[in-house]
Design a protein around this motif. Structure first.
Motif, PDB file in Angstrom:
ATOM      1  N   LEU A 196       0.713  -1.312   0.121  1.00  0.00           N
ATOM      2  CA  LEU A 196       0.065   0.022  -0.017  1.00  0.00           C
ATOM      3  C   LEU A 196       0.771   1.313   0.017  1.00  0.00           C
ATOM      4  O   LEU A 196       0.458   2.251  -0.701  1.00  0.00           O
ATOM      5  CB  LEU A 196      -0.848  -0.176   1.359  1.00  0.00           C
ATOM      6  N   ARG A 197       1.960   1.259   0.652  1.00  0.00           N
ATOM      7  CA  ARG A 197       2.978   2.584   0.752  1.00  0.00           C
ATOM      8  C   ARG A 197       3.289   2.583  -0.554  1.00  0.00           C
ATOM      9  O   ARG A 197       3.578   3.773  -1.062  1.00  0.00           O
ATOM     10  CB  ARG A 197       3.984   2.235   1.700  1.00  0.00           C
ATOM     11  N   ARG A 198       3.803   1.415  -1.288  1.00  0.00           N
ATOM     12  CA  ARG A 198       4.291   1.662  -2.617  1.00  0.00           C
ATOM     13  C   ARG A 198       3.355   2.251  -3.678  1.00  0.00           C
ATOM     14  O   ARG A 198       3.575   3.165  -4.352  1.00  0.00           O
ATOM     15  CB  ARG A 198       4.824   0.345  -3.241  1.00  0.00           C
ATOM     16  N   ALA A 199       1.998   1.616  -3.476  1.00  0.00           N
ATOM     17  CA  ALA A 199       0.841   2.156  -4.385  1.00  0.00           C
ATOM     18  C   ALA A 199       0.633   3.696  -4.112  1.00  0.00           C
ATOM     19  O   ALA A 199       0.464   4.663  -4.777  1.00  0.00           O
ATOM     20  CB  ALA A 199      -0.271   1.307  -4.263  1.00  0.00           C
ATOM     21  N   LEU A 200       0.716   4.132  -2.872  1.00  0.00           N
ATOM     22  CA  LEU A 200       0.236   5.727  -2.540  1.00  0.00           C
ATOM     23  C   LEU A 200       1.230   6.394  -2.849  1.00  0.00           C
ATOM     24  O   LEU A 200       1.141   7.568  -3.423  1.00  0.00           O
ATOM     25  CB  LEU A 200       0.088   5.536  -1.017  1.00  0.00           C
ATOM     26  N   ALA A 201       2.755   5.988  -2.928  1.00  0.00           N
ATOM     27  CA  ALA A 201       3.705   6.732  -3.452  1.00  0.00           C
ATOM     28  C   ALA A 201       3.753   6.870  -4.896  1.00  0.00           C
ATOM     29  O   ALA A 201       3.838   7.890  -5.405  1.00  0.00           O
ATOM     30  CB  ALA A 201       4.924   6.292  -2.988  1.00  0.00           C
ATOM     31  N   ALA A 202       3.329   5.991  -5.419  1.00  0.00           N
ATOM     32  CA  ALA A 202       2.992   6.044  -6.925  1.00  0.00           C
ATOM     33  C   ALA A 202       1.965   7.086  -7.403  1.00  0.00           C
ATOM     34  O   ALA A 202       2.050   7.888  -8.098  1.00  0.00           O
ATOM     35  CB  ALA A 202       2.881   4.810  -7.833  1.00  0.00           C
ATOM     36  N   TYR A 203       0.950   7.122  -6.661  1.00  0.00           N
ATOM     37  CA  TYR A 203      -0.430   7.627  -7.040  1.00  0.00           C
ATOM     38  C   TYR A 203       0.112   9.205  -6.702  1.00  0.00           C
ATOM     39  O   TYR A 203      -0.293  10.258  -7.381  1.00  0.00           O
ATOM     40  CB  TYR A 203      -1.604   7.558  -6.125  1.00  0.00           C
ATOM     41  N   LEU A 204       0.602   9.460  -5.347  1.00  0.00           N
ATOM     42  CA  LEU A 204       0.912  10.895  -4.847  1.00  0.00           C
ATOM     43  C   LEU A 204       1.947  11.531  -5.845  1.00  0.00           C
ATOM     44  O   LEU A 204       2.128  12.673  -6.387  1.00  0.00           O
ATOM     45  CB  LEU A 204       1.444  10.822  -3.408  1.00  0.00           C
ATOM     46  N   SER A 205       2.928  10.960  -6.357  1.00  0.00           N
ATOM     47  CA  SER A 205       3.937  11.294  -7.244  1.00  0.00           C
ATOM     48  C   SER A 205       3.251  11.666  -8.478  1.00  0.00           C
ATOM     49  O   SER A 205       3.622  12.748  -9.010  1.00  0.00           O
ATOM     50  CB  SER A 205       5.166  10.422  -7.431  1.00  0.00           C
ATOM     51  N   ALA A 206       2.521  10.716  -9.165  1.00  0.00           N
ATOM     52  CA  ALA A 206       2.015  11.183 -10.457  1.00  0.00           C
ATOM     53  C   ALA A 206       0.722  12.085 -10.368  1.00  0.00           C
ATOM     54  O   ALA A 206       0.565  12.854 -11.229  1.00  0.00           O
ATOM     55  CB  ALA A 206       1.417   9.802 -10.937  1.00  0.00           C
ATOM     56  N   GLY A 207      -0.216  11.658  -9.359  1.00  0.00           N
ATOM     57  CA  GLY A 207      -1.472  12.326  -9.429  1.00  0.00           C
ATOM     58  C   GLY A 207      -1.401  13.556  -8.682  1.00  0.00           C
ATOM     59  O   GLY A 207      -2.440  14.269  -8.793  1.00  0.00           O
TER      60      GLY A 207
END
Length: 516
Positions: A196-207
């Motif tokens: 989940l931390r990996r997925a949130l980092a990807a979303y926050l960086s891109a989105g």
């Protein structure tokens, strides 16, 4: 003390359902020395009878509840069946139990002790428990944390509730099922499920433009938990922290619970100003701000104020907590870049909520830390046990990684824009002579202001709306007592389908006019 455990069976009236799972009940067959029986003088059947009577009076065997058979009781208590029968016969004679052919033995609906209560009494006489003696901090917390009450909140126009009707339940159920089939994680990581931390980092960086690695993302139970944790780690008790005025009262409660002194800073159309804050109290080293959309009025912090705040934090060795509570929702142009995107000195701590976007029951938020704070926060969470629930974290990681989260945001942005427009139009039609409800460029609620010259009390208005089944939030409590106060109502529209807006607004208008 000899305690025997048995399970009373709760038979249902249906012939198709034989019985519900039994609930265990503790029976104490060793009477207290001050009680009506003394062990040396009482026979076993008298002790069984008294234990059952006490269980009935205490409500552990409820009125109408069915007792197990005498054979089952005898086996559970390790005595002869005749002993149980003698105890039951005595309780039947005294009026505590009733027996009917084909219905077994049940607790009487009206107990003999009830008939001894004087008329007008509310229930059986019992000693009143001593009032709890709270500390001053405990009294303050108890006074501020029960404001929502226990009553269910109606959908219209509840604050901070997303569109539950738009939540992709089937997709979520499939992802939850896949997680359970895979089995629970082998370890409960204090910072959250690594996936989940990996997925949130990807979303926050891109989105959201929050460039971060998965190591910097921490999963928490709520924004309040994040804020209190940071306050306890970064500041000493008694130090000051800046808060926006008006602002969300829960943030002030979290800071005060951490032992800090809160300094409310009046905000204008340009949002929070560090120059104004320093003129009030120059000693603070923490500022909690909502740059994208100030709560509750929706002011956006200007670029000048953002740069000045970042310069203050770097020069003061201070910290900025950026609460991006609904920064995803902008209906005119693209969502605004967060303050974190301008930070080059590692002074901004970014917090956000998944629960407010998806599902309140998730109780899941996140925190993005500078690299130097990750290890101290990990140790603090490990020592305090303040983990976010692991249930649902794996499913949420899949939900984000597979693109469902981004799709849900796009869908709800359109939906909320339509619902806001419906609310503005309906308020103009039904409440135009009482309240003015202008539109906003983003967010999940609107601010309804009383028309000029009216004698409007927003707290009384909230009570009137509640009587009509409408949930509104008063604006005035968002201002600190002693500073300026404005009247108005906060109307959440995200959770209200368009077809339900006009009927709810009619009920609201009738309630407000009826109460004057």
């Amino acid at each position: 003390m000899r305690k025997i455990q048995f399970s009373p069976h709760d038979w249902t009236s249906s012939t198709k359902t034989r019985r519900r799972p039994p609930l265990p009940l503790q029976l104490d067959l060793d009477p207290p020395a001050a009680g009506p029986l003394r062990r040396g003088d009482a026979s076993l059947h008298e002790r069984v009878r008294e234990a059952l009577r006490q269980a009935i009076l205490a409500g552990r065997l409820p009125p109408g509840g069915r007792l197990p058979s005498s054979r089952t009781l005898a086996g559970d208590l390790g005595c002869a069946r005749g002993t149980i029968l003698l105890a039951i016969e005595q309780l039947v004679a005294e009026g505590y139990l009733i027996t009917r052919p084909g219905s077994g033995t049940r607790v009487a609906d009206t107990l003999p002790d009830d008939l001894l209560v004087p008329r007008g009494a509310a229930g059986r006489s019992a000693p009143s428990p001593a009032a709890p003696v709270l500390s001053r901090r405990g009294a303050s917390l108890a006074a501020t944390r029960g404001e929502a009450g226990d009553a269910p909140i109606p959908d219209a126009f509840a604050l901070g509730r997303p569109a539950l009707d738009a939540f992709p339940r089937e997709t979520w159920a499939r992802l939850l099922q896949a997680e359970w089939r895979a089995g629970p994680p082998a370890h409960r990581h204090p910072l959250g499920d690594p996936r989940l931390r990996r997925a949130l980092a990807a979303y926050l960086s891109a989105g959201r433009g929050v460039a971060c690695s998965e190591e910097a993302v921490i999963v928490t139970a709520s924004i309040r938990q994040s804020l209190r944790l940071l306050a306890e780690l970064l500041l000493e008790p008694g130090e000051a922290a800046y808060l926006e005025e008006p602002g969300f009262p829960g943030l002030a409660h979290a800071l005060r619970a951490a032992g800090l002194r809160t300094v409310p800073v009046p905000c204008d159309a340009a949002g929070f100003s560090i120059a104004r804050a320093r003129s009030i109290d120059p000693g603070a080293r923490l500022a909690v701000v909502t740059p994208a959309q100030g709560h509750p009025l929706g002011a956006t912090m200007s670029l000048e104020n953002r740069l000045a705040l970042l310069a203050w934090a770097e020069a003061k060795d201070g910290w900025i907590v950026e609460d991006d509570y609904d920064g995803e929702y902008r209906y005119a142009g693209r969502p605004l870049a967060p303050l974190h995107a301008l930070d080059r000195a590692g002074r901004v701590l970014y917090v956000g909520s998944v629960s407010k976007v998806l599902l309140p029951a998730l109780q899941m938020s996140y925190l993005v830390l500078p690299e130097a704070l990750v290890e101290p926060v990990r140790r603090a969470l490990t020592g305090s046990g303040g983990f976010a629930s692991i249930l649902g974290q794996g499913a949420l990681a899949r939900f984000i990684a597979e693109g469902h989260f981004a799709a849900h945001l796009r869908r709800t942005r359109r939906l909320y824009g339509q619902r806001q427009a419906a609310l503005v139009a309906s308020a103009r039609d039904h409440l135009g002579d009482v309240l003015e409800v202008p539109p906003r460029d983003g967010g999940m609620h609107l601010v309804a202001r009383p028309v000029p010259g009216s004698d409007f009390d927003d707290r009384r208005a909230v009570e009137a709306c509640a009587c009509a089944g409408i949930a509104t939030t008063a604006l005035s409590p968002h201002f600190t007592q002693g500073l300026r106060t404005e009247q108005g109502l906060l109307l959440g529209y995200a959770c209200v389908p368009e077809r339900a807006v006009a009927p709810a607004m009619r009920r609201m208008a009738d309630a407000l006019r009826h109460r004057g």
